[in-house]
Design a protein around this motif. Structure first.
Motif, PDB file in Angstrom:
ATOM      1  N   VAL A  15      19.798  30.250  48.289  1.00  0.00           N
ATOM      2  CA  VAL A  15      19.486  29.226  47.304  1.00  0.00           C
ATOM      3  C   VAL A  15      19.249  29.855  45.933  1.00  0.00           C
ATOM      4  CG1 VAL A  15      17.743  27.530  46.630  1.00  0.00           C
ATOM      5  CG2 VAL A  15      18.612  27.552  48.963  1.00  0.00           C
ATOM      6  N   ILE A  16      18.552  30.984  45.902  1.00  0.00           N
ATOM      7  CA  ILE A  16      18.208  31.624  44.631  1.00  0.00           C
ATOM      8  C   ILE A  16      19.415  32.302  43.993  1.00  0.00           C
ATOM      9  CG2 ILE A  16      16.846  33.489  43.599  1.00  0.00           C
ATOM     10  CD1 ILE A  16      14.672  32.793  45.676  1.00  0.00           C
ATOM     11  N   LEU A  17      20.185  33.031  44.788  1.00  0.00           N
ATOM     12  CA  LEU A  17      21.310  33.792  44.252  1.00  0.00           C
ATOM     13  C   LEU A  17      22.574  33.453  45.034  1.00  0.00           C
ATOM     14  CD1 LEU A  17      22.135  36.047  42.263  1.00  0.00           C
ATOM     15  CD2 LEU A  17      21.671  37.667  44.084  1.00  0.00           C
ATOM     16  N   PRO A  18      23.561  32.832  44.399  1.00  0.00           N
ATOM     17  CA  PRO A  18      24.799  32.502  45.108  1.00  0.00           C
ATOM     18  C   PRO A  18      25.446  33.745  45.714  1.00  0.00           C
ATOM     19  CG  PRO A  18      24.741  31.405  42.987  1.00  0.00           C
ATOM     20  CD  PRO A  18      23.573  32.351  43.016  1.00  0.00           C
ATOM     21  N   GLY A  19      25.770  33.665  46.985  1.00  0.00           N
ATOM     22  CA  GLY A  19      26.359  34.787  47.698  1.00  0.00           C
ATOM     23  C   GLY A  19      25.326  35.746  48.266  1.00  0.00           C
ATOM     24  N   GLY A  21      22.882  35.154  50.377  1.00  0.00           N
ATOM     25  CA  GLY A  21      22.693  34.954  51.813  1.00  0.00           C
ATOM     26  C   GLY A  21      23.759  35.659  52.627  1.00  0.00           C
ATOM     27  N   GLN A  22      24.995  35.609  52.137  1.00  0.00           N
ATOM     28  CA  GLN A  22      26.076  36.297  52.844  1.00  0.00           C
ATOM     29  C   GLN A  22      25.867  37.808  52.802  1.00  0.00           C
ATOM     30  OE1 GLN A  22      26.630  33.573  50.970  1.00  0.00           O
ATOM     31  NE2 GLN A  22      27.640  32.216  52.401  1.00  0.00           N
ATOM     32  N   VAL A  23      25.374  38.323  51.678  1.00  0.00           N
ATOM     33  CA  VAL A  23      25.120  39.763  51.578  1.00  0.00           C
ATOM     34  C   VAL A  23      24.026  40.167  52.560  1.00  0.00           C
ATOM     35  CG1 VAL A  23      24.272  41.591  50.058  1.00  0.00           C
ATOM     36  CG2 VAL A  23      25.944  39.947  49.206  1.00  0.00           C
ATOM     37  N   LEU A  24      22.956  39.374  52.665  1.00  0.00           N
ATOM     38  CA  LEU A  24      21.898  39.685  53.625  1.00  0.00           C
ATOM     39  C   LEU A  24      22.387  39.584  55.067  1.00  0.00           C
ATOM     40  CD1 LEU A  24      18.707  38.039  52.087  1.00  0.00           C
ATOM     41  CD2 LEU A  24      19.346  40.442  52.145  1.00  0.00           C
ATOM     42  N   GLY A  31      30.640  36.662  50.674  1.00  0.00           N
ATOM     43  CA  GLY A  31      29.845  36.260  49.528  1.00  0.00           C
ATOM     44  C   GLY A  31      30.652  36.278  48.242  1.00  0.00           C
ATOM     45  N   LEU A  32      31.466  37.319  48.058  1.00  0.00           N
ATOM     46  CA  LEU A  32      32.317  37.391  46.867  1.00  0.00           C
ATOM     47  C   LEU A  32      33.361  36.273  46.855  1.00  0.00           C
ATOM     48  CD1 LEU A  32      32.865  41.228  46.478  1.00  0.00           C
ATOM     49  CD2 LEU A  32      31.583  39.702  44.962  1.00  0.00           C
ATOM     50  N   ILE A  33      33.897  35.959  48.005  1.00  0.00           N
ATOM     51  CA  ILE A  33      34.869  34.867  48.088  1.00  0.00           C
ATOM     52  C   ILE A  33      34.203  33.548  47.711  1.00  0.00           C
ATOM     53  CG2 ILE A  33      36.270  33.507  49.702  1.00  0.00           C
ATOM     54  CD1 ILE A  33      36.888  36.185  51.145  1.00  0.00           C
ATOM     55  N   MET A  34      32.986  33.329  48.197  1.00  0.00           N
ATOM     56  CA  MET A  34      32.260  32.105  47.852  1.00  0.00           C
ATOM     57  C   MET A  34      32.010  32.026  46.346  1.00  0.00           C
ATOM     58  SD  MET A  34      31.619  30.221  50.531  1.00  0.00           S
ATOM     59  CE  MET A  34      31.367  30.252  52.276  1.00  0.00           C
ATOM     60  N   ILE A  35      31.606  33.132  45.749  1.00  0.00           N
ATOM     61  CA  ILE A  35      31.347  33.150  44.305  1.00  0.00           C
ATOM     62  C   ILE A  35      32.640  32.883  43.532  1.00  0.00           C
ATOM     63  CG2 ILE A  35      30.701  34.643  42.366  1.00  0.00           C
ATOM     64  CD1 ILE A  35      28.631  35.913  44.239  1.00  0.00           C
ATOM     65  N   PHE A  36      33.736  33.478  43.971  1.00  0.00           N
ATOM     66  CA  PHE A  36      35.024  33.258  43.306  1.00  0.00           C
ATOM     67  C   PHE A  36      35.397  31.780  43.313  1.00  0.00           C
ATOM     68  CE2 PHE A  36      39.616  32.647  43.833  1.00  0.00           C
ATOM     69  CZ  PHE A  36      40.058  33.106  42.600  1.00  0.00           C
ATOM     70  N   PHE A  37      35.318  31.140  44.479  1.00  0.00           N
ATOM     71  CA  PHE A  37      35.688  29.731  44.552  1.00  0.00           C
ATOM     72  C   PHE A  37      34.676  28.838  43.849  1.00  0.00           C
ATOM     73  CE2 PHE A  37      38.530  31.163  47.966  1.00  0.00           C
ATOM     74  CZ  PHE A  37      39.688  30.572  47.513  1.00  0.00           C
TER      75      PHE A  37
END
Length: 93
Positions: A15-19, A21-24, A31-37
């Protein structure tokens, strides 16, 4: 097997930082793919939105992907947490 992070911690990071949660969840590429889209669809909806729309309305595509990324991170963490607890409580042979 390494103990996974608690799902609520992953949820807070997502919630705080996009991507985040995927990194954790040890899935940085996802996470990078989510941020890109998120950025791509945010820009597309910003260009296509009618003038006078709210900030949320102008960036609806990005917020949609953001919501999916948060749910994905939490559900992945919850699955891993349940699997870890199940293996912990299983009788060893």
């Amino acid at each position: 097997m390494r103990r996974p992070l608690h799902p609520y911690l992953v949820l807070a990071a997502a919630v705080i930082l996009p991507g985040g949660g995927q990194v954790l969840n040890r899935m940085p590429t996802r996470g990078l793919i989510m941020i890109f889209f998120m950025l791509s669809l945010g820009i597309v909806t910003m260009e296509l939105a009618a003038p006078g729309r709210s900030f949320i309305g102008r960036h609806a595509g990005g917020f949609f992907v953001y919501a999916i990324a948060v749910m994905d991170a939490y559900m992945t963490a919850r699955y891993r947490w349940a699997l870890f607890r199940q293996r912990l409580s299983a009788p060893s042979l």
